[in-house]
Design an enzyme around this catalytic site. Structure first.
Site, mmCIF file in Angstrom:
data_model
loop_
_atom_site.group_PDB
_atom_site.id
_atom_site.type_symbol
_atom_site.label_atom_id
_atom_site.label_comp_id
_atom_site.label_asym_id
_atom_site.label_seq_id
_atom_site.Cartn_x
_atom_site.Cartn_y
_atom_site.Cartn_z
ATOM 1 N N TYR A 16 0.796 -1.017 -0.074
ATOM 2 C CA TYR A 16 0.146 0.041 -0.113
ATOM 3 C C TYR A 16 0.781 1.150 -0.021
ATOM 4 O O TYR A 16 1.690 1.373 0.947
ATOM 5 C CB TYR A 16 -0.945 0.080 1.252
ATOM 6 C CG TYR A 16 -1.732 -0.936 1.325
ATOM 7 C CD1 TYR A 16 -2.764 -1.301 0.639
ATOM 8 C CD2 TYR A 16 -1.678 -2.098 2.237
ATOM 9 C CE1 TYR A 16 -3.705 -2.242 0.691
ATOM 10 C CE2 TYR A 16 -2.441 -3.072 2.283
ATOM 11 C CZ TYR A 16 -3.666 -3.172 1.434
ATOM 12 O OH TYR A 16 -4.551 -4.247 1.438
ATOM 13 N N TYR A 85 -2.154 -3.259 11.900
ATOM 14 C CA TYR A 85 -1.869 -4.638 11.164
ATOM 15 C C TYR A 85 -1.386 -5.689 12.358
ATOM 16 O O TYR A 85 -0.276 -5.968 12.186
ATOM 17 C CB TYR A 85 -1.030 -4.923 10.013
ATOM 18 C CG TYR A 85 -1.393 -3.712 8.945
ATOM 19 C CD1 TYR A 85 -2.758 -3.379 8.645
ATOM 20 C CD2 TYR A 85 -0.406 -3.410 8.061
ATOM 21 C CE1 TYR A 85 -3.009 -2.621 7.519
ATOM 22 C CE2 TYR A 85 -0.719 -2.753 6.800
ATOM 23 C CZ TYR A 85 -2.108 -2.314 6.783
ATOM 24 O OH TYR A 85 -2.375 -1.412 5.852
#
Length: 135
Positions: A16, A85
């Site tokens: 990303y 995450y």
């Protein structure tokens, strides 16, 4: 990623873009200090049958540990990890022999976050495996 013995197409690594306005914030202005990154990596695997847990988690662990073999099975302290995450393996000394998980997620902000935790949640009501612990 090129193994032929893992037959699940749901596993992978996503990249990303990260940066821009995010990088204009000072590293100590929020809990997360990672303000100089241009890319975030997200490791993912999905399956439906709980009987497959060990196989799929094992594949992802092996991928992660292979990628970070030179830094103790986890990212280097300077690179860190993104708390959005969460990965409890980073807190497992058998899986992460590199930088402590607190350093990976919070860098130099960890001590300040411990003070905030002591003030606003002294009884540790809000907690999980990777939450800030009081000093």
């Amino acid at each position: 990623m090129t193994r032929t013995d893992h037959d699940h197409p749901g596993g992978g690594v996503s990249l990303y873009t990260h940066g821009g306005k995010v990088n204009t914030v000072a590293p100590d202005a929020t809990a997360t200090p990672h303000r100089d990154a241009s890319i975030k990596m997200f490791y993912v695997n999905g399956w439906e049958d709980p009987e497959d847990d060990a196989r799929h988690i094992g594949w992802l662990r092996e991928l992660y540990e292979d990628l970070y073999a030179d830094t103790g099975g986890a990212p280097a302290a300077a690179d860190g990890a993104f708390i959005n995450y969460p990965d409890t393996d980073l807190a497992d000394p058998a899986r992460n022999t590199g930088a402590p998980w607190q350093t990976l997620y919070f860098g130099d902000n960890h001590r300040r976050l411990q003070r905030v935790k002591a003030k606003w949640d002294p009884r540790d009501v809000f907690h999980h495996a990777l939450s800030i612990r009081r000093a």
